[in-house]
Motif scaffolding. Structure first.
Motif, PDB file in Angstrom:
ATOM      1  N   PRO A   1      21.581  -7.534  19.983  1.00  0.00           N
ATOM      2  CA  PRO A   1      20.205  -7.612  20.491  1.00  0.00           C
ATOM      3  C   PRO A   1      20.073  -8.807  21.439  1.00  0.00           C
ATOM      4  CG  PRO A   1      20.309  -8.428  18.241  1.00  0.00           C
ATOM      5  CD  PRO A   1      21.669  -7.873  18.547  1.00  0.00           C
ATOM      6  N   LEU A   2      19.171  -8.682  22.384  1.00  0.00           N
ATOM      7  CA  LEU A   2      18.952  -9.763  23.338  1.00  0.00           C
ATOM      8  C   LEU A   2      18.376 -11.000  22.649  1.00  0.00           C
ATOM      9  CD1 LEU A   2      17.468  -7.928  26.460  1.00  0.00           C
ATOM     10  CD2 LEU A   2      19.701  -9.036  26.282  1.00  0.00           C
ATOM     11  N   HIS A   3      18.839 -12.162  23.095  1.00  0.00           N
ATOM     12  CA  HIS A   3      18.288 -13.467  22.713  1.00  0.00           C
ATOM     13  C   HIS A   3      18.445 -13.808  21.238  1.00  0.00           C
ATOM     14  CE1 HIS A   3      16.764 -13.191  26.729  1.00  0.00           C
ATOM     15  NE2 HIS A   3      15.891 -12.245  26.432  1.00  0.00           N
ATOM     16  N   HIS A   4      19.318 -13.098  20.552  1.00  0.00           N
ATOM     17  CA  HIS A   4      19.616 -13.438  19.159  1.00  0.00           C
ATOM     18  C   HIS A   4      20.885 -14.288  19.118  1.00  0.00           C
ATOM     19  CE1 HIS A   4      17.039 -10.540  16.613  1.00  0.00           C
ATOM     20  NE2 HIS A   4      16.522 -10.592  17.835  1.00  0.00           N
ATOM     21  N   ILE A   5      20.863 -15.321  18.306  1.00  0.00           N
ATOM     22  CA  ILE A   5      22.043 -16.172  18.167  1.00  0.00           C
ATOM     23  C   ILE A   5      23.010 -15.542  17.172  1.00  0.00           C
ATOM     24  CG2 ILE A   5      22.871 -18.439  17.425  1.00  0.00           C
ATOM     25  CD1 ILE A   5      20.224 -19.619  18.367  1.00  0.00           C
ATOM     26  N   VAL A   6      24.246 -15.332  17.622  1.00  0.00           N
ATOM     27  CA  VAL A   6      25.256 -14.684  16.761  1.00  0.00           C
ATOM     28  C   VAL A   6      26.551 -15.498  16.808  1.00  0.00           C
ATOM     29  CG1 VAL A   6      24.277 -12.376  17.068  1.00  0.00           C
ATOM     30  CG2 VAL A   6      26.048 -13.206  18.648  1.00  0.00           C
ATOM     31  N   SER A   7      27.438 -15.168  15.892  1.00  0.00           N
ATOM     32  CA  SER A   7      28.702 -15.880  15.772  1.00  0.00           C
ATOM     33  C   SER A   7      29.727 -15.407  16.812  1.00  0.00           C
ATOM     34  CB  SER A   7      29.280 -15.687  14.369  1.00  0.00           C
ATOM     35  OG  SER A   7      30.580 -16.213  14.278  1.00  0.00           O
ATOM     36  N   LEU A   8      30.617 -16.320  17.185  1.00  0.00           N
ATOM     37  CA  LEU A   8      31.742 -15.959  18.052  1.00  0.00           C
ATOM     38  C   LEU A   8      32.883 -15.323  17.265  1.00  0.00           C
ATOM     39  CD1 LEU A   8      32.196 -19.118  20.347  1.00  0.00           C
ATOM     40  CD2 LEU A   8      30.936 -17.039  20.839  1.00  0.00           C
TER      41      LEU A   8
ATOM     42  N   TYR B   1      36.887 -16.607  28.932  1.00  0.00           N
ATOM     43  CA  TYR B   1      36.143 -15.459  29.446  1.00  0.00           C
ATOM     44  C   TYR B   1      34.660 -15.552  29.092  1.00  0.00           C
ATOM     45  CZ  TYR B   1      34.672 -10.629  30.199  1.00  0.00           C
ATOM     46  OH  TYR B   1      34.001  -9.492  30.611  1.00  0.00           O
ATOM     47  N   LEU B   2      34.365 -15.994  27.877  1.00  0.00           N
ATOM     48  CA  LEU B   2      32.963 -16.154  27.473  1.00  0.00           C
ATOM     49  C   LEU B   2      32.253 -17.184  28.359  1.00  0.00           C
ATOM     50  CD1 LEU B   2      33.330 -16.064  23.578  1.00  0.00           C
ATOM     51  CD2 LEU B   2      32.392 -14.264  25.058  1.00  0.00           C
ATOM     52  N   LYS B   3      32.986 -18.217  28.762  1.00  0.00           N
ATOM     53  CA  LYS B   3      32.388 -19.212  29.663  1.00  0.00           C
ATOM     54  C   LYS B   3      32.106 -18.608  31.038  1.00  0.00           C
ATOM     55  CE  LYS B   3      34.100 -23.461  27.525  1.00  0.00           C
ATOM     56  NZ  LYS B   3      34.940 -24.673  27.697  1.00  0.00           N
TER      57      LYS B   3
ATOM     58  N   VAL C   1      25.687 -21.176  22.678  1.00  0.00           N
ATOM     59  CA  VAL C   1      24.760 -22.083  22.000  1.00  0.00           C
ATOM     60  C   VAL C   1      25.493 -23.338  21.535  1.00  0.00           C
ATOM     61  CG1 VAL C   1      23.133 -22.308  20.087  1.00  0.00           C
ATOM     62  CG2 VAL C   1      23.366 -20.119  21.293  1.00  0.00           C
ATOM     63  N   ASN C   2      26.684 -23.149  20.994  1.00  0.00           N
ATOM     64  CA  ASN C   2      27.545 -24.248  20.555  1.00  0.00           C
ATOM     65  C   ASN C   2      28.969 -23.715  20.483  1.00  0.00           C
ATOM     66  OD1 ASN C   2      27.784 -22.903  17.961  1.00  0.00           O
ATOM     67  ND2 ASN C   2      25.758 -23.744  17.460  1.00  0.00           N
ATOM     68  N   GLU C   3      29.848 -24.445  19.809  1.00  0.00           N
ATOM     69  CA  GLU C   3      31.258 -24.044  19.759  1.00  0.00           C
ATOM     70  C   GLU C   3      31.487 -22.749  18.989  1.00  0.00           C
ATOM     71  OE1 GLU C   3      34.089 -25.568  21.152  1.00  0.00           O
ATOM     72  OE2 GLU C   3      32.500 -26.503  22.323  1.00  0.00           O
ATOM     73  N   ARG C   4      30.528 -22.343  18.175  1.00  0.00           N
ATOM     74  CA  ARG C   4      30.745 -21.190  17.292  1.00  0.00           C
ATOM     75  C   ARG C   4      29.718 -20.073  17.451  1.00  0.00           C
ATOM     76  NH1 ARG C   4      34.386 -22.110  13.378  1.00  0.00           N
ATOM     77  NH2 ARG C   4      33.540 -20.391  12.160  1.00  0.00           N
TER      78      ARG C   4
END
Length: 407
Positions: A313-320, A350-352, A363-366
């Motif tokens: 979903p958009l704008h939800h913080i999730v784990s890497l 690639y994520l960067k 959001v952060n490292e994870r």
């Protein structure tokens, strides 16, 4: 494969224990030494014989039934190249020793170089070598605090374009990076032409293909330190080459010779209602860490986008973590590349890139947050146009990052 000899070496000791290199002598001198002196292997002490001919470099050879631990043969191409490199180093005033035996590890590097407190083992590798042997030799040198420096024979350089080569999986193990701010690099030398090839700013493209800056220069006009130096500025033409191949990938019909990996991937796309010509332009992007991936960028990047990011979903913080779990079988361990210091993480890289294109934010490292829906192009013209825009953005980023590579 390079033909092996019968325990050949360029240097041996005479009966007085004095090291002798026959290749420095003319034919008449070699014949005189052959009849007037006896020569012995500096490693095992066995007597060795002089071999010389009109089409070969004068050298020494063990008997075929030798028990010497380092009597493995070397081809004439290798011997000439090793001699060229040795003379080149000595001419520069460097402290270099050819075929110095290291009893602690049972190794005899082609050339041992001392630079103050630093010791370098230069290996000129022309013949096929197993990955295990390359790892073991590198590890043994490191145990003694010796830095291994591999130069591949020019016979292993397989050019497929002005800025593109193909490399076997074993040759990829020789990819080198000395410092975190440097790009990947490799060094080649061809004794037939007397030329070094400095392959710099290497960009892996998958399918054993590598883009890069191929710089050829005469050995006699080069310096030893050039083997370590890297161009700080990223050449934009490499991204242009990437763009051209990416657009061919969109528009050129798959060949009947397409491999099973490509075929199964196209079937996977078809099951999701998509075709490779309409993939998002942020799929199939260059990351330096591609060398660690077992599959090409169009494969693993599309799977990451379609099997994970598209479903978020958009704008939800999730784990890497699911990103790494999804691609766990596609990534190789860092130990497969013993000459690369400060190895990159291709998935995070690639994520960067996706973050810079505002597809996601880290959001952060994870954790990450999806910012834009994952959608396909409606037609090829739109896809080609967006490809150019994305590469233009990457050009700006690469130029900026090269300027700030020491920050």
């Amino acid at each position: 494969m390079e033909k092996e000899g019968d325990g050949n070496m360029l240097q041996a000791c005479n009966q007085d224990g004095v090291p002798v290199i026959l290749a420095y002598s003319n034919r008449s001198t070699v014949e005189r030494l052959r009849t007037q002196q006896r020569f012995y292997c500096p490693v095992c002490g066995e007597r060795v014989i002089v071999k010389a001919g009109r089409k070969m470099i004068a050298h020494f050879s063990h008997s075929p039934n030798s028990s010497c631990a380092v009597s493995g043969g070397e081809g004439e191409y290798h011997e000439r190249g090793k001699l060229h490199l040795f003379r080149w180093l000595v001419y520069q005033g460097l402290e270099a020793t050819m075929e110095k035996y290291l009893p602690e590890i049972g190794r005899r590097p082609d050339i041992l170089i001392r630079l103050g407190k630093k010791v370098i083992a230069l290996e000129f590798q022309c013949a096929a070598l197993t990955r295990e042997e390359m790892y073991k030799r590198t590890e043994d040198y490191c145990k003694l605090g010796i830095e291994p420096l591999w130069i591949l024979g020019g016979n292993r350089l397989k050019r497929t374009g002005a800025r593109k080569i193909r490399m076997s999986s074993i040759d990829q193990s020789f990819l080198t990076r000395f410092n975190q701010s440097d790009s990947l690099l490799m060094n080649f030398y061809c004794p037939n032409t007397g030329q070094l090839c400095l392959f710099r700013q290497i960009q892996p493209a998958g399918n054993s293909t590598f883009y890069g800056d191929l710089h050829f220069l005469s050995l006699q006009h080069s310096r030893f330190l050039s083997l370590f130096q890297d161009k700080r500025h990223f050449p934009s033409f490499l991204l242009e080459s990437w763009l051209q191949d990416k657009q061919k990938f969109r528009t050129k019909p798959p060949s009947k010779w397409t491999g099973s990996l490509h075929q199964s991937w196209r079937q996977w796309l078809y099951q999701r209602g998509c075709h490779q010509s309409l993939l998002p332009s942020y799929v199939h992007l260059p990351v330096i860490g591609q060398y660690r991936m077992k599959t090409p960028p169009w494969d693993w990047q599309s799977r990451l986008c379609l099997e994970y990011l598209k479903l978020l979903p958009l704008h939800h913080i999730v784990s890497l973590d699911p990103c790494y779990h999804l691609l766990r079988t596609a990534i190789t361990p860092t130990s497969d590349f013993p000459l690369i210091r400060n190895q990159t993480d291709p998935i995070r890289e690639y994520l960067k890139l996706l973050e810079s294109l505002r597809i996601i934010s880290l959001v952060n490292e994870r954790q990450l947050k999806k910012q834009t829906p994952i959608t396909f192009h409606e037609n090829v013209e739109q896809a080609l146009s967006d490809d150019r825009k994305v590469i233009h953005v990457l050009k700006k980023q690469r130029d900026f990052s090269s300027i700030n590579s020491h920050d």
